[in-house]
Design an enzyme around this catalytic site. Structure first.
Site, mmCIF file in Angstrom:
data_model
loop_
_atom_site.group_PDB
_atom_site.id
_atom_site.type_symbol
_atom_site.label_atom_id
_atom_site.label_comp_id
_atom_site.label_asym_id
_atom_site.label_seq_id
_atom_site.Cartn_x
_atom_site.Cartn_y
_atom_site.Cartn_z
ATOM 1 N N LYS A 43 0.850 -1.126 0.011
ATOM 2 C CA LYS A 43 0.091 -0.027 0.001
ATOM 3 C C LYS A 43 0.744 1.349 -0.029
ATOM 4 O O LYS A 43 0.341 2.110 -0.315
ATOM 5 C CB LYS A 43 -0.804 -0.123 1.072
ATOM 6 N N SER A 259 -2.885 -12.391 3.757
ATOM 7 C CA SER A 259 -3.366 -12.225 2.267
ATOM 8 C C SER A 259 -2.200 -12.887 1.490
ATOM 9 O O SER A 259 -2.710 -13.263 0.559
ATOM 10 C CB SER A 259 -3.604 -11.063 1.853
#
Ligand SMILES: Cc1ncc(COP(=O)(O)O)c(C=O)c1O
Length: 429
Positions: A43, A259
């Site tokens: 991110k 994830s």
């Protein structure tokens, strides 16, 4: 070489071959380690891109405060970029957000506003929209779920890096779905470079516990998401993803986040299929398929969950009043199952039984937040004397009366906000 600041360290993350977790000889697997970005996740790329885009459009000026609803990696990435660029940042998140993440964001100088825990992430998102709408001169909302700058970040950087690092030899790229920015950006750029490359999205099942990911059926699909864009969408089970995280640490020396395990689960499903297909083509050399899988962050972000907790720290500790000692309830393969007898059918609103039900509901939710699947079974004695008495009093058959009371019990559960993890099970059925 001396970098001018940490922002120039974003991107150019390495690709590392996965060896021991990959049993398929005809397919090579390589992981892109996004934890090596300076803020610790994929991110960082998106945070920098959204801020630069807002600067370029003129929406963001030094007097404004950047606003975003996030308790995860985007918040940390934004906080890091704002620290370097000198912007004010306000992050909205539910009270239940993990303490370690809040501390990282605060350390970078972000301001945190907490929204009521029971409203979840939707509550934080609504509050962000409200503030941006009511004070447009003060705030600039990043809105990662609807901001095309996140697709652009992966188009320009992540996808191009994969192409360059594999010298155009990657046959498949696998990434997990959250805002979908990664998948959408990969599809857009990689298909331009080679229309034959397959981009595969990995989606968790509804009710999943993989932080950062979204099941698109159970929540609003992000505005930037086009479900027709990826070549394939693979669903993965939480437990398979978690088990693969633990194997990655032990067998590859990669301490990855939840994830990443999910993406690897998808990549292995794909590799198995490719391996079988390549087996049908006798001329193929081993290693014909090259699957790149994106690992978005590190396991360090999940130390307060049970992902890497030793077995004795998993589950619940309760005080057994009969034995007068503390006992541990450990989750088994399918998770943790808690049982309590429900109210008698002749007195279905009995306070004592409902106190137990609500208590176990809270315990199950707490487990869920720590990453353990938990379910509560409430046994209803629908064939005992009390059920017969209830049927007689209502002038109904035992079956009809049982159905009526079950409907009332379910209504009361709804009224009390008891979650779906609590199931009422009539013993006679
Ligand atoms: C840890 C983690 N993995 C995966 C994703 C999904 O990436 P994307 O939002 O690009 O779909 C996110 C998104 O927040 C994330 O935080």
């Amino acid at each position: 070489m001396i970098h001018s600041n940490v922002l120039t360290l974003i991107g150019q993350t390495p690709l590392v071959a996965l060896n021991r977790v990959n049993p398929f000889a005809r397919v090579r697997l390589a992981a892109k380690l996004e934890e090596l970005n300076p803020g610790g996740s994929i991110k960082d790329r998106v945070a920098l891109a959204m801020i630069e885009q807002a600067e370029a459009s003129g929406a963001l000026t030094p007097d404004k405060t950047i606003l975003e609803a996030t308790s995860g990696n985007t918040g940390i990435g934004l906080a890091m970029v704002c620290a370097v660029k000198g912007y004010q940042l306000t992050l909205l998140m539910p009270e239940s957000a993990s303490e370690e993440r809040k501390r990282i964001m605060l350390a970078y100088g972000a301001r945190i506003r907490l929204t009521p825990g029971h409203l979840g992430t939707d509550g934080a998102i609504e509050e962000a929209y409200r503030l941006a709408r009511e004070e447009p001169d003060r705030y600039v909302l990043m809105d990662q779920f609807n901001n095309p700058a996140s697709i652009a970040a992966h188009y320009r950087t992540t996808a191009q890096e994969i192409w360059d690092q594999t010298e155009g030899r990657a046959t498949h790229v696998v990434a997990s779905l959250g805002t979908s920015g990664t998948v959408m950006g990969l599809v857009k750029r990689l298909k331009e470079l080679n229309p034959e490359i397959r981009v595969v999205a990995v989606e968790p099942y509804a009710g999943h516990r993989i932080q950062g990911l979204k099941n698109m059926q159970e929540s609003y699909p992000p505005g930037i998401y086009d479900r027709r864009a990826p070549d394939m969408i693979l669903n993965v089970e939480d437990e398979v993803a978690f088990a693969l995280c633990r194997r990655l640490a032990k067998e590859e020396g990669i301490f990855a986040g939840m994830s990443s395990g999910a993406a690897l689960a998808g990549a292995l499903q794909l590799a198995e299929k490719l391996d079988q297909e390549l087996d049908q083509e006798p001329d193929q050399e081993p290693g014909q398929g090259l699957v790149v899988v994106i690992f978005p962050d590190s396991g360090i972000r999940y130390l307060s969950t049970t992902l890497y907790a030793p077995p004795q720290e998993q589950g619940l500790r309760v005080r057994d009043l009969k034995q007068r000692k503390s006992v541990g309830l450990r989750p088994e393969k399918g998770g943790l199952r808690l049982f309590t007898p429900g109210p008698g059918l002749d007195q279905w609103d009995e306070a004592g039984a409902w106190r137990r039900i609500v208590l176990l509901d809270v315990a199950a939710r707490f487990q869920h937040q720590k990453g353990v699947k938990a379910e509560v079974l409430v046994g209803l004695a629908d064939l005992d004397d009390r059920a017969v008495a209830a049927a007689r009093a209502a002038g109904k058959s035992l079956d009809d009366s049982g159905q009526d009371v079950l409907a009332r019990i379910q209504n009361l559960a709804k009224l009390l906000g008891v979650g779906e993890q609590v199931r009422f099970v009539p013993a006679g059925r």
